[in-house]
Design a protein around this motif. Structure first.
Motif, mmCIF file in Angstrom:
data_model
loop_
_atom_site.group_PDB
_atom_site.id
_atom_site.type_symbol
_atom_site.label_atom_id
_atom_site.label_comp_id
_atom_site.label_asym_id
_atom_site.label_seq_id
_atom_site.Cartn_x
_atom_site.Cartn_y
_atom_site.Cartn_z
ATOM 1 N N VAL B 131 0.815 -1.214 0.000
ATOM 2 C CA VAL B 131 0.000 0.000 0.000
ATOM 3 C C VAL B 131 0.851 1.268 0.000
ATOM 4 N N GLY B 132 2.174 1.091 -0.116
ATOM 5 C CA GLY B 132 3.057 2.251 -0.182
ATOM 6 C C GLY B 132 3.069 3.076 1.095
ATOM 7 N N LEU B 133 3.183 2.395 2.225
ATOM 8 C CA LEU B 133 3.245 3.098 3.502
ATOM 9 C C LEU B 133 4.689 3.083 3.984
ATOM 10 N N ASP B 134 5.215 4.263 4.248
ATOM 11 C CA ASP B 134 6.621 4.375 4.632
ATOM 12 C C ASP B 134 6.912 3.706 5.979
ATOM 13 N N ALA B 135 8.146 3.218 6.124
ATOM 14 C CA ALA B 135 8.533 2.475 7.336
ATOM 15 C C ALA B 135 8.379 3.303 8.611
ATOM 16 N N HIS B 136 8.594 4.607 8.503
ATOM 17 C CA HIS B 136 8.594 5.401 9.736
ATOM 18 C C HIS B 136 7.238 5.433 10.435
ATOM 19 N N PHE B 137 6.169 5.123 9.689
ATOM 20 C CA PHE B 137 4.849 5.098 10.318
ATOM 21 C C PHE B 137 4.748 4.006 11.381
ATOM 22 N N MET B 138 5.572 2.965 11.237
ATOM 23 C CA MET B 138 5.475 1.823 12.142
ATOM 24 C C MET B 138 5.909 2.166 13.565
ATOM 25 N N ASP B 173 -11.988 5.685 0.142
ATOM 26 C CA ASP B 173 -11.490 6.508 -0.964
ATOM 27 C C ASP B 173 -11.475 8.000 -0.647
ATOM 28 N N SER B 174 -12.349 8.445 0.263
ATOM 29 C CA SER B 174 -12.348 9.895 0.483
ATOM 30 C C SER B 174 -11.167 10.289 1.351
ATOM 31 N N GLY B 175 -10.534 11.342 0.966
ATOM 32 C CA GLY B 175 -9.327 11.788 1.671
ATOM 33 C C GLY B 175 -8.059 11.364 0.967
ATOM 34 N N LEU B 176 -8.168 10.403 0.049
ATOM 35 C CA LEU B 176 -6.971 9.964 -0.675
ATOM 36 C C LEU B 176 -6.774 10.819 -1.918
ATOM 37 N N ASP B 177 -5.529 11.169 -2.207
ATOM 38 C CA ASP B 177 -5.292 11.885 -3.460
ATOM 39 C C ASP B 177 -5.347 10.881 -4.617
ATOM 40 N N VAL B 178 -5.315 11.382 -5.844
ATOM 41 C CA VAL B 178 -5.545 10.533 -7.014
ATOM 42 C C VAL B 178 -4.571 9.346 -7.057
ATOM 43 N N ASP B 179 -3.298 9.649 -6.807
ATOM 44 C CA ASP B 179 -2.301 8.570 -6.867
ATOM 45 C C ASP B 179 -2.482 7.577 -5.734
ATOM 46 N N ALA B 180 -2.761 8.133 -4.538
ATOM 47 C CA ALA B 180 -2.934 7.265 -3.373
ATOM 48 C C ALA B 180 -4.126 6.346 -3.578
ATOM 49 N N LEU B 181 -5.197 6.892 -4.152
ATOM 50 C CA LEU B 181 -6.384 6.083 -4.390
ATOM 51 C C LEU B 181 -6.056 4.912 -5.310
ATOM 52 N N ARG B 182 -5.276 5.200 -6.354
ATOM 53 C CA ARG B 182 -4.904 4.138 -7.286
ATOM 54 C C ARG B 182 -4.101 3.052 -6.558
ATOM 55 N N VAL B 184 -3.977 2.358 -3.344
ATOM 56 C CA VAL B 184 -4.788 1.644 -2.351
ATOM 57 C C VAL B 184 -5.760 0.680 -3.043
ATOM 58 N N ALA B 185 -6.408 1.155 -4.122
ATOM 59 C CA ALA B 185 -7.372 0.301 -4.824
ATOM 60 C C ALA B 185 -6.664 -0.890 -5.466
ATOM 61 N N GLU B 186 -5.493 -0.635 -6.030
ATOM 62 C CA GLU B 186 -4.745 -1.748 -6.628
ATOM 63 C C GLU B 186 -4.296 -2.734 -5.560
ATOM 64 N N GLY B 187 -3.905 -2.180 -4.404
ATOM 65 C CA GLY B 187 -3.528 -3.028 -3.272
ATOM 66 C C GLY B 187 -4.709 -3.903 -2.869
ATOM 67 N N PHE B 188 -5.863 -3.260 -2.773
ATOM 68 C CA PHE B 188 -7.075 -3.992 -2.407
ATOM 69 C C PHE B 188 -7.356 -5.105 -3.419
ATOM 70 N N ASN B 189 -7.248 -4.775 -4.694
ATOM 71 C CA ASN B 189 -7.524 -5.774 -5.733
ATOM 72 C C ASN B 189 -6.566 -6.954 -5.651
ATOM 73 N N LYS B 190 -5.318 -6.674 -5.294
ATOM 74 C CA LYS B 190 -4.339 -7.760 -5.175
ATOM 75 C C LYS B 190 -4.702 -8.718 -4.056
ATOM 76 N N HIS B 203 -18.905 7.292 -2.318
ATOM 77 C CA HIS B 203 -19.758 8.272 -2.981
ATOM 78 C C HIS B 203 -19.264 8.528 -4.403
ATOM 79 N N TYR B 204 -18.156 7.883 -4.800
ATOM 80 C CA TYR B 204 -17.509 8.301 -6.049
ATOM 81 C C TYR B 204 -17.341 7.186 -7.070
ATOM 82 N N GLN B 205 -17.456 7.619 -8.318
ATOM 83 C CA GLN B 205 -17.373 6.740 -9.472
ATOM 84 C C GLN B 205 -15.992 6.114 -9.609
ATOM 85 N N ARG B 206 -14.971 6.889 -9.233
ATOM 86 C CA ARG B 206 -13.601 6.420 -9.415
ATOM 87 C C ARG B 206 -13.375 5.061 -8.738
#
Ligand SMILES: Nc1ncnc2c1ncn2[C@@H]1O[C@H](COP(=O)(O)OP(=O)(O)OP(=O)(O)O)[C@@H](O)[C@H]1O
Ligand SMILES: [Mg+2]
Lengths: 446, 250
Positions: B131-138, B173-182, B184-190, B203-206
């Protein structure tokens, strides 16, 4: 009530024995203490300083005094052996109010002395005369005065000029006896110019008797010296403990104090920290986990007596079961103490509906160019955080524990010395898990 | 997977869910849409057992078990995960400790030993990368000082670590920027398999574009009033909810 009467009587009856087992610099102040007590008595809850703690009731029972200076049969160094992982300390024991001779293998680094007060009075009378009772004499506090009346011995910790002591000194006090017992201890800590040291005081009780102990500590932090004093309270049910701390910090010196409360039926801390010269600093930390039936009271006065001094107080208390905590913190900025920087924070987490937290942060400012902040919060466990954790599969009890631990953990994180910090954080975790008290000795061993 | 029948629930004495029926099969992704305040989050919270909400009527079967009889913890262990619409901060509890507690709680439930230190770190690293989360968050407190988007990313990270069979994504999806949404959604699909299902609130078509849901449902006033395939979602994006509200009146 006149709880002091029985102690005055005890003193009058056993005065010669008491003085014989003590030393001249301590005996010198007894008569005045008796006069003070006769006149003013022990504090009651009508006394503003003691309104949250019924000192009178704590002193009312008829406690015995260890007048004959009896030591336990077994050396505490054996009975309470410490195997401290990741934390080696210079360890010293005291049983009740009797100082135990250190192990012969104990090697002290140069420029550092840890001795009994009475020994020091023999070896360096001038040193004792210079420091003993200089700060405590000014205290208008019945518990301190009672200690002056009855204390027979205690510790001197002396760090000479420029000495940096890497290994912490650990003083383990054990209350032990076959009958209900009172102990009065005196502690003197002197950190000379430019020195640096850490002292850890561990308080324990053994056996099922009731104990009352008073302790008066005077700490002198000379210019550019750095002194850290930590206390770990792990006394049992039936233990009533009064800790009186008087400290003076000189130019550019820094004093850090930290009280970690793990267990203890009644614990009262009275501290007066005086930032006496420009650039002096003090940090006062407290992490309290009060269990069912426990009462913990901190009464702290920080006196900014000179300009450009800094003080920072962070007291966090977790209250479980039917427990009571009190925090009365006062920052006093004296006239002329310009550029004072002071922060005072007390936060309480009542993890049960029966717990009570009293909080009284105070500021008294007589200088105009100062930056003083104070704040106090009291709250319950965050239900939405609790649910979030449970949704992730973490059992409710574990989730509560994690939240409570986190609450006090940021106090522990302020402790600079990593091995000590980790050890204390681990102890607090054991406390939350109910795993303390399995061995009679000092928990730092486990 | 999940069978909701005539579910009624209230919060603080106010009835919010008024007879929800929904059936979600293995491997299916259902999107739940509906106007603000219609009860979407309420339904999610009821499914994961939030004690603030009271179920007054109805049943929920989850893989043959009576879901409503289980504690929130056990629902989690049985494989239900919710990505919160508003993830809470837990100051002082580090992400690492939090995830270790969660992983070990689940292992304990299935009578497994606690996870080994190096396996655990490897697991975290692998899922962070997904999901592209940086190590420092841990090493930071859970959501402590995380931005809105970082919190959402963190939710999907936790989902990846816990590997649930049924996930509820409440406006992830709300609160995520366009790249982050992609990402996260791709992560979810995997993470999707034939045996995992999801209920996705958006609430969104994307989100529809990325997830290609099998079904879309519309919740109005505590009831599912219309169901269809993905095209229903696009119709709502284009026309809003009013035409559906009109339809129910008739
Ligand atoms: N804890 C609560 N206390 C009082 N009312 C609540 C509570 N939780 C939800 N509600 C009410 O229940 C109704 C449904 O709320 P819910 O959060 O389920 O809506 P939603 O469909 O998720 O809306 P949105 O699209 O805005 O997220 C709203 O009117 C809301 O105000
Ligand atoms: Mg919602």
């Amino acid at each position: 009530m006149a709880g002091e009467k029985q102690y005055l009587q005890l003193y009058e009856e056993h005065r010669s024995l008491l003085e014989q087992h003590s030393c001249a610099p301590m005996n010198r102040h007894r008569a005045a203490a008796a006069g003070w007590l006769r006149e003013k008595g022990l504090p009651t809850q009508r006394n503003e300083q003691y309104k949250y703690t019924d000192a009178d009731a704590a002193f009312a029972p008829d406690y015995g005094l260890n007048l004959r200076r009896v030591l336990p049969e077994k050396s505490p160094y054996e009975a309470f052996r410490c195997h401290v992982p990741n934390l080696s300390t210079l360890v010293f024991y005291m049983v009740n109010d009797v100082v135990c001779a250190p192990l012969p293998t104990q090697r002290m680094p140069g420029g550092v002395r840890v001795l009994s007060l009475c020994d020091m009075a023999k070896k360096k009378p001038a040193f004792i005369d210079e420091y003993l009772h200089r700060l405590a004499a000014k205290a208008d506090d019945g518990v301190t005065v009672l200690n002056t009346l009855l204390a027979q011995d205690g510790w001197v910790i002396h760090i000479t000029k420029g000495v940096h002591l890497e290994t912490p000194i650990q003083i383990v006090s054990i209350q032990e006896g076959h009958t209900d017992l009172m102990s009065n201890r005196r502690v003197l800590v002197v950190a000379e110019e430019g020195s640096d040291a850490t002292v850890l005081f561990c308080h324990h009780t053994a056996g099922a008797c009731r104990y009352l102990s008073t302790e008066v500590m005077e700490a002198y932090v000379h210019p550019q010296a750095r002194l850290r004093l930590y206390g770990v309270e792990e006394t049992g049910a039936g233990s009533h403990h009064f800790c009186q701390t008087y400290a003076e910090v000189m130019q550019g010196g820094r004093l850090e104090t930290g009280n970690i409360h793990l267990h203890g039926e009644l614990v009262r801390h009275t501290s007066h920290i005086r930032l006496a010269e420009p650039g002096a600093e003090a940090e006062m930390l407290a992490a309290v986990v009060a269990g069912d039936g426990e009462h913990v009271d901190h009464n702290v006065l920080v006196e900014h007596a000179a300009e450009q001094c800094t003080s920072d107080m962070l007291h966090k208390y977790v209250l479980t079961g039917k427990s009571i905590s009190a925090f009365a913190g006062k920052v006093l900025v004296c006239p002329g103490a310009q550029h004072t920087l002071s922060q005072q924070t007390n936060a309480n987490l009542c993890a049960s509906s029966e717990a009570r937290a009293y909080s009284q942060p105070m500021l008294e400012i007589y200088a105009d160019d100062v930056k003083c902040n104070h704040g106090s919060t009291t709250g319950k466990l965050d239900e939405s955080a609790l649910f979030y954790m449970r949704q992730r599969g973490i059992a409710e009890a574990e989730a509560r524990l994690l939240l409570q631990h986190a609450f006090v953990n940021d106090v522990l994180q302020r402790i600079e010395l990593a091995p000590l910090r980790e050890r204390l954080a681990h102890l607090v975790e054991l406390r939350f898990r109910g795993e303390l008290g399995k061995c009679r000795g000092c928990t730092l061993c486990r | 997977m999940l069978e909701i029948r005539n579910l009624h629930a209230s919060v603080e004495g106010k009835e919010i869910l008024r007879g929800v029926n929904l059936s979600i099969g293995d491997g299916e992704v259902h999107v739940l849409m509906g106007p603000n305040g219609s009860g979407k989050s309420t339904l999610s919270h009821v499914l994961v057992g939030n004690p603030k909400y009271t179920v007054t009527e109805g049943t929920v079967q989850f893989n043959g078990k009576d879901l409503l009889a289980l504690s929130p913890e056990d629902r989690s262990h049985e494989g239900i995960f919710m990505s919160f619409q508003a993830p809470v901060e837990i100051p002082g509890v580090s992400m690492t400790n939090f995830m270790r507690a969660a992983v070990n709680a689940k292992r304990k439930y299935f009578q497994q030993e606690p996870v080994g230190a190096s396996d655990f770190l490897k697991l975290l690293r692998e899922k962070r990368q997904l999901v592209g989360l940086d190590a420092h968050f841990m090493s930071r407190g859970v959501n402590e000082g995380f931005s809105g988007g970082e919190r959402k990313r963190n939710e999907i990270f936790q989902m990846a670590v816990l590997e649930p069979c049924f996930s509820i994504l409440d406006e992830t999806d709300s609160g995520l920027d366009v790249d982050a949404l992609r990402i996260v959604a791709e992560g979810f699909n995997k993470l999707r398999t034939e045996r995992t299902s999801a209920m996705v609130i958006t609430h969104y078509q994307r989100m529809l574009d990325y997830l290609k849901p099998d079904f879309v449902h519309v919740l109005v006033n505590g009831r599912i009033v219309k169901s269809g395939d993905a095209s229903l979602g696009y119709a709502i994006e284009e026309r809003g909810f009013d035409w559906i509200k009109e339809e129910i009146k008739d």
